[in-house]
Design an enzyme around this catalytic site. Structure first.
Site, short mmCIF file in Angstrom:
data_model
loop_
_atom_site.label_atom_id
_atom_site.label_comp_id
_atom_site.label_asym_id
_atom_site.label_seq_id
_atom_site.Cartn_x
_atom_site.Cartn_y
_atom_site.Cartn_z
N SER A 125 0.49 -1.45 0.10
CA SER A 125 -0.12 0.22 0.18
C SER A 125 0.80 0.88 -0.26
CB SER A 125 -0.86 0.07 1.36
OG SER A 125 -0.98 1.75 2.14
N TYR A 158 -1.12 -0.19 10.10
CA TYR A 158 -1.42 -0.54 8.92
C TYR A 158 0.09 0.07 8.11
CZ TYR A 158 -3.20 -0.98 4.76
OH TYR A 158 -3.98 -1.86 3.18
#
Length: 254
Positions: free
Chosen positions: A152, A165
């Site tokens: 990501s 995250y």
């Protein structure tokens, strides 16, 4: 434009998080291209739906098969057994797509509960390492092993409130680059894929006020990622940004 989906006839692929979202469509696209997909996920219903789609496609075209593996990636010993089972049945592995992951909580770091942080790290980082350890010997036995680690942009933007995250994706990208360097003299190619904002349940959890119709469908993003499994691919140790159709190397020169 993204590369066309390659012919994967006769290739054996593991796809984690295959019961929904991007992983579901990566598995479907790979099977439609001729691969035998070992579909791994917790949700049995989603796996069965995937299996129905792959069987229907096979009936139409004669391409693609699936083996379903209901497995929670928190079960580390289960990940170890997966590699052993693949070795016993097929003797090698051609493609790994480490797609499964969890978001955790969008919150200031100091407000995140320890169990939430630990779960993000366990599923996103530790289980990815365990999966790499389990199938690395099998991928080295392939004539053109390919590993795709889902990452990501959060790993690089380090935006406020996305700490766990972002840290987990930075960790898996770093592992990817180390693994790529370790295997650069083998036919194995190891890369990461950053799908960008996509119309998934995780994205809706992260940005609840966003109009999902403004985002690309996971099938579209999956179709851009699948070419990374091509036996013709030469790149290794890099990240592919599916949203922008471009490769980026974050590795600093030695």
């Amino acid at each position: 434009m993204p590369d066309p989906i390659p012919d994967l006839t006769g290739r054996l692929a593991v796809v984690t998080g295959a019961s929904r979202g991007i992983g579901y469509f990566i598995a479907r696209h790979m099977a439609a291209a001729g691969a035998h997909v070992i579909a791994v996920a917790r949700t049995v219903g989603g796996l069965e739906e995937l299996d129905d789609e792959i069987k229907a496609e096979h009936a139409r075209t004669g391409k693609g098969e699936a083996t379903l593996v209901p497995l929670d990636l928190a079960d580390m010993e289960g990940i170890d057994r997966l590699g052993g089972a693949i070795h016993e049945r097929w003797g090698k592995l051609d493609i790994l797509v480490a797609n499964a992951g969890v978001l955790g909580t969008i919150s200031p770091l100091g407000h995140i509960e320890a169990k939430t942080f630990e779960k993000v790290m366990a599923i996103n980082v530790t289980s990815t390492w365990r999966l790499i350890r389990s199938v690395d010997p099998l991928l080295r036995l392939s004539d053109a092993g390919r590993a795709i680690i889902l990452s990501s942009n959060a790993a690089h933007s380090a935006r406020a409130f996305w700490g766990p995250y972002a840290a987990s994706k930075a960790a898996v990208e770093t592992m990817m680059r180390s693994w790529a360097d370790e295997t650069k003299n083998y036919p194995l190619r190891v890369n990461a894929a950053d799908p960008g904002a996509t119309r998934t349940a995780m994205r809706a959890q992260a940005v609840p006020g966003e109009d999902p119709e403004t985002l690309p469908h996971p099938s579209e993003i999956a179709a851009r990622i699948v070419p990374m499994a091509s036996p013709e691919l030469t790149r290794t140790g890099q990240t592919y940004q599916a949203k922008h159709d471009r490769w980026v190397s974050y590795q600093q020169p030695a």
